[in-house]
Design a protein around this motif. Structure first.
Motif, PDB file in Angstrom:
ATOM      1  N   ILE A  48      -6.179  -7.198  -3.129  1.00 20.86           N
ATOM      2  CA  ILE A  48      -6.066  -6.489  -2.087  1.00 20.86           C
ATOM      3  C   ILE A  48      -7.106  -6.879  -0.970  1.00 20.86           C
ATOM      4  CG2 ILE A  48      -6.693  -3.962  -1.260  1.00 20.86           C
ATOM      5  CD1 ILE A  48      -6.098  -3.342  -4.245  1.00 20.86           C
ATOM      6  N   ASN A  49      -6.987  -7.001   0.466  1.00 19.85           N
ATOM      7  CA  ASN A  49      -7.712  -7.640   1.182  1.00 19.85           C
ATOM      8  C   ASN A  49      -7.840  -9.188   1.255  1.00 19.85           C
ATOM      9  OD1 ASN A  49      -7.652  -5.176   2.172  1.00 19.85           O
ATOM     10  ND2 ASN A  49      -9.749  -4.781   2.491  1.00 19.85           N
ATOM     11  N   SER A  69      -8.477  -8.420  -7.579  1.00 21.23           N
ATOM     12  CA  SER A  69      -8.986  -6.939  -7.985  1.00 21.23           C
ATOM     13  C   SER A  69      -9.446  -7.011  -9.504  1.00 21.23           C
ATOM     14  CB  SER A  69      -7.617  -5.897  -7.924  1.00 21.23           C
ATOM     15  OG  SER A  69      -8.402  -4.628  -8.198  1.00 21.23           O
ATOM     16  N   CYS A 127      -2.364   5.135  -3.386  1.00 23.53           N
ATOM     17  CA  CYS A 127      -3.639   4.196  -3.425  1.00 23.53           C
ATOM     18  C   CYS A 127      -3.723   3.478  -4.621  1.00 23.53           C
ATOM     19  CB  CYS A 127      -4.725   4.811  -3.323  1.00 23.53           C
ATOM     20  SG  CYS A 127      -5.045   5.750  -1.774  1.00 23.53           S
ATOM     21  N   TYR A 186     -10.427  -1.090  -6.933  1.00 24.96           N
ATOM     22  CA  TYR A 186      -9.867  -0.686  -5.501  1.00 24.96           C
ATOM     23  C   TYR A 186      -8.699  -0.317  -5.661  1.00 24.96           C
ATOM     24  CZ  TYR A 186     -14.141  -3.303  -3.842  1.00 24.96           C
ATOM     25  OH  TYR A 186     -15.417  -3.662  -3.840  1.00 24.96           O
ATOM     26  N   ARG A 201      -8.377  -0.373   2.084  1.00 25.83           N
ATOM     27  CA  ARG A 201      -8.772  -0.399   0.703  1.00 25.83           C
ATOM     28  C   ARG A 201      -9.598   0.478   0.517  1.00 25.83           C
ATOM     29  NH1 ARG A 201     -11.820  -5.971  -1.339  1.00 25.83           N
ATOM     30  NH2 ARG A 201     -13.512  -4.942  -0.144  1.00 25.83           N
ATOM     31  N   SER A 232     -12.214   2.787  -2.308  1.00 24.86           N
ATOM     32  CA  SER A 232     -13.012   2.774  -3.520  1.00 24.86           C
ATOM     33  C   SER A 232     -13.589   4.251  -3.958  1.00 24.86           C
ATOM     34  CB  SER A 232     -14.050   1.633  -3.390  1.00 24.86           C
ATOM     35  OG  SER A 232     -14.945   2.037  -2.551  1.00 24.86           O
ATOM     36  N   CYS A 252       0.938  -1.181   0.054  1.00 27.26           N
ATOM     37  CA  CYS A 252       0.007   0.190   0.087  1.00 27.26           C
ATOM     38  C   CYS A 252       0.899   1.310  -0.077  1.00 27.26           C
ATOM     39  CB  CYS A 252      -0.761  -0.061   1.317  1.00 27.26           C
ATOM     40  SG  CYS A 252      -0.059   0.021   2.724  1.00 27.26           S
ATOM     41  N   SER A 296      -5.155   0.434  -2.820  1.00 22.16           N
ATOM     42  CA  SER A 296      -4.805  -0.014  -1.563  1.00 22.16           C
ATOM     43  C   SER A 296      -3.826   1.301  -0.898  1.00 22.16           C
ATOM     44  CB  SER A 296      -3.870  -1.114  -1.766  1.00 22.16           C
ATOM     45  OG  SER A 296      -3.319  -1.762  -0.520  1.00 22.16           O
ATOM     46  N   CYS A 308     -10.142   7.165  -2.990  1.00 18.75           N
ATOM     47  CA  CYS A 308      -8.998   6.804  -3.655  1.00 18.75           C
ATOM     48  C   CYS A 308      -8.460   8.221  -4.068  1.00 18.75           C
ATOM     49  CB  CYS A 308      -9.227   5.996  -4.924  1.00 18.75           C
ATOM     50  SG  CYS A 308      -9.744   4.259  -4.405  1.00 18.75           S
TER      51      CYS A 308
END
Length: 457
Positions: free
Chosen positions: A203-204, A208, A196, A227, A258, A260, A192, A229, A264
């Motif tokens: 991610i998570n 993606s 971003c 997304y 994360r 969105s 990360c 990071s 971002c």
């Protein structure tokens, strides 16, 4: 990192980032020694290792060797949705020297820009320092401490960046928070930063795969997911032979997060996201001293030198609030003080403080998201949580690295304060040119030391 999508240029040809662990190539981390100091001339060597970021690794089916991701496209049969993809795809070990041009020797790490391997051509790399367990990232809290390393960037031309920095990644790569991530720090997961980045393949713990939120992409080998990071970032060193910058960036969130949508800070919403993408940079050229750092200058980039960065606190204790970031250099046995600002409307600053950052933003007419998101106090809070050491070499498909070594942005007159950032031509830094003309470009980081103020040099 400065540009909105600067890290996209790091993506590896036909290789991506996964969550399961593959068995086709053994993972063996190159050793790298560092030193922890307690007082001047009293440093203890620590045997550590480095790990390659998972974005560069081969991602293939768990049942065989079919690629899950090629170029910037997912195999929809293996990856019909984010969670199924995480189950179907395995992240494999790396041939550090042969495929990626990454070598270590004692306390030295060498990163080669272009490496032609047996099956692919690799562009750039990014690695992290592991702790003694060889399974987690070493965590640093540098408040009331200093961090020192030697740098040889004599072979880094305009358009390249040999970077050493800290980000607030999870020490285990996110494997405890996101149980679908089986690879963890041992395979370089969890990256990360304050840009971003949308090119992180998982991610998570989820692939993606979903539609991107924006399409400002110029690298055919870098994909974009919905997304990003995000996390706090302390750029100790972003540089090539023509220029250098030290830059704290902060976010309104703690730890890897994360993002969105508007959070971002993509595109026209650059200053509306949860992270400060510009940061508060000290670049000697941009601050008005064009004689300080470069080939044959006061800090001569034709040869190796030492970079010392000190993180001072309000009470001179690790418990204090981060209040100042100071920079020193050592070359040929001589300690060199940092340059001073020579910009109309600014005092003669030679370090990063909140006062310096505010004065710089005013003098340059820049948006002060650094102050809005907490300034140095927020940066210090990130160190309190622990930060991971990152070292990389990369080119810039978004802004051609002009923000570091040339005039930027190009729609402003270079005579305006803050626009001229280095001596490189406005036409320099085109990735296809840099990759074809300077494939052997290399950065060498060595002799890493950390400890109390005054203990490492």
């Amino acid at each position: 990192m400065f540009p909105a999508v600067a890290l996209l240029s790091l993506s590896f040809f036909a290789i991506a980032y996964g969550q399961q662990v593959g068995t086709l190539t053994a993972e063996s981390h190159p050793k790298l020694s560092v030193q922890q100091c307690t007082s001047k001339n009293n440093c203890q060597t620590q045997q550590r290792s480095i790990v390659l970021d998972s974005n560069w690794r081969w991602l293939h089916s768990t049942s065989g060797s079919n690629n899950c991701y090629t170029g910037n496209t997912w195999d929809t049969s293996l990856c019909p949705d984010p969670t199924t993809c995480a189950k179907n795809c395995a992240l494999d070990g790396a041939d550090y020297a042969g495929t990626y041009g990454i070598t270590t020797s004692g306390n030295a790490l060498s990163l080669k820009f272009v490496t032609h391997g047996q099956y692919s051509t690799n562009i750039g790399s990014r690695v992290y320092l592991l702790d003694a367990s060889d399974a987690k990232y070493q965590q640093f809290n540098l408040k009331n401490q200093e961090f020192t390393f030697d740098i040889d960037m004599s072979k880094l031309p305009c358009g390249l960046n040999g970077a050493l920095y800290f980000v607030e990644m999870d020490a285990d790569g996110g494997s405890s928070r996101f149980t679908a991530n089986k690879a963890g720090a041992k395979y370089g997961t969890g990256y990360c930063d304050t840009q971003c980045p949308h090119d992180i393949k998982f991610i998570n713990g989820e692939a993606s795969l979903l539609s991107p939120t924006f399409t400002a992409f110029f690298d055919p080998n870098a994909g974009s997911g919905q997304y990003g990071s995000c996390c706090n970032e302390m750029d100790i060193w972003e540089a090539n032979s023509m220029g250098a910058a030290v830059t704290p960036h902060v976010c309104s969130v703690q730890s890897q997060t994360r993002c969105s949508g508007n959070d971002c800070g993509d595109g026209d919403n650059r200053y509306g996201g949860i992270c400060d993408k510009d940061g508060c940079d000290f670049n000697s050229w941009r601050m008005g001293d064009q004689t300080f750092l470069g080939p044959g200058k006061t800090v001569n980039t034709n040869t190796k030198f030492t970079v010392v960065t000190q993180f001072l606190t309000s009470n001179n204790q690790t418990s204090g609030t981060l209040s100042e970031i100071r920079r020193l250099y050592v070359q040929n046995g001589k300690v060199i003080a940092n340059s001073k600002t020579a910009v109309a409307g600014m005092s003669a600053y030679d370090s990063i403080t909140d006062a310096f950052c505010n004065a710089q933003k005013t003098a340059f007419g820049d948006t002060n998201s650094f102050e809005k998101l907490g300034g140095l106090q927020a940066m210090g809070a990130s160190f309190d949580k622990g930060m991971t050491l990152v070292m990389s070499i990369w080119d810039d498909h978004d802004a051609k690295m002009l923000w570091l070594d040339s005039d930027y942005p190009l729609d402003k007159d270079a005579s305006q304060p803050g626009v001229s950032r280095g001596p490189c031509a406005q036409s320099s830094g085109e990735p296809t040119d840099v990759e074809s003309q300077s494939p052997d470009a290399t950065v060498v980081f060595s002799n890493i030391k950390y400890g109390p103020i005054g203990s490492t040099y």
